[in-house]
Design an enzyme around this catalytic site. Structure first.
Site: not given
Length: 287
Positions: A189, A194, A209, A212
């Site tokens: 990913d 991110h 961040i 998830g």
């Protein structure tokens, strides 16, 4: 064109994906395996011990299955910075092999109008190419801000998998690293949300961040140890809703409440006690 609600039912072309033991170990390290009680997790992080054989964390299904990518192109166009992960569910038909090849087929199973945005649900079924047997199913939903208001069905709503108002039956806490997202992205990913501060700011975040699905993997690790005595063969399904972003470096606490029939509801909390993964339900084979 904008989001196309008529795309429900569209199926993407089959996509094949291979992996080996190196991929399994990188994924395990990406979701923190070995950082807490490493002896308990040698079975996921190394293949060269005399006492344990390498195994795969059940939540690795989310990075192996890429059938959703084949179907996603049918929903129309949108600004990718406006997309946030909504929910994720996995169902496993057995332990994931240490190496193998799967064929995944993704289908758009729902597009819902939430007013301020649209929710798109995709279901991907993955089959072991060597055996022809289903290996796992992954269902994910994405909330795309600014793409609602097209007059469609609002979809399912209301509480589900509500945690009891009592102390959890099981709890475990895991620290995440400040560079956790850099480790996790090695499993595939590469979303700049991110890693790129400018892209994160464009999406409304002060800094990049955590993925998830990295939080999901930390949670799955906790549930595996708390509910399944660390045995992937006993882990059968997991679902949850992402309710708050996590910043790399936070400590994640997994709380689980068992019902006594091979099910447990769960929540994952951030460092400040807010719920970051909610409406959780795990199923497992009881010992």
């Amino acid at each position: 064109m904008p989001i196309n609600p008529d795309a429900v039912g569209a199926t993407g072309a089959p996509i094949r994906h291979t992996w080996d033991s190196r991929d399994a170990m990188i994924y395990a390290l990406g979701v923190g395996a070995g950082a807490v009680d490493p002896l308990q997790e040698l079975q996921f992080t190394t293949e060269n011990t005399q006492d344990t054989a390498l195994q795969v964390l059940p939540t690795m299904a989310v990075v192996l299955s890429n059938g959703a990518a084949g179907a996603f192109g049918s929903i129309g166009t949108f600004n990718p910075a406006m997309l946030v992960h909504g929910e994720e569910a996995i169902t496993l038909h057995g332990p994931i092999p240490v190496s193998g090849e799967i064929e995944s087929i993704g289908t758009i199973t729902g597009i819902y109008d939430k007013g301020k945005g649209a929710v798109v649900e995709l279901t991907s079924t993955s089959t072991d190419v060597a055996t022809g047997q289903p290996l796992f199913t992954v269902v994910m939903s994405a909330f795309i801000r600014g793409e609602g208001g097209f007059g469609g069905d609002r979809g399912p709503s209301g509480p589900k998998n509500v945690a009891p108002e009592r102390a959890p039956d099981h709890t475990i806490s895991y620290p995440t690293r400040t560079d956790q997202a850099l480790l996790y992205r090695l499993s595939g990913d590469r979303n700049p949300l991110h890693t790129d501060p400018a892209f994160a700011a464009f999406g409304g975040f002060d800094r990049p961040i955590l993925h998830g699905l990295c939080t999901y993997g930390f949670t799955g690790r906790g549930l595996l140890h708390l509910l399944c005595d660390s045995d992937p063969a006993r882990f059968t399904s997991m679902e949850g809703r992402f309710s708050s972003p996590v910043l790399p470096g936070e400590t994640l606490t997994v709380n689980a409440w068992t019902t006594g029939n091979g099910e447990a509801t769960f929540q994952t909390l951030g460092s400040d006690g807010r719920v970051v993964l909610d409406a959780g339900l795990a199923t497992f084979t009881e010992a």
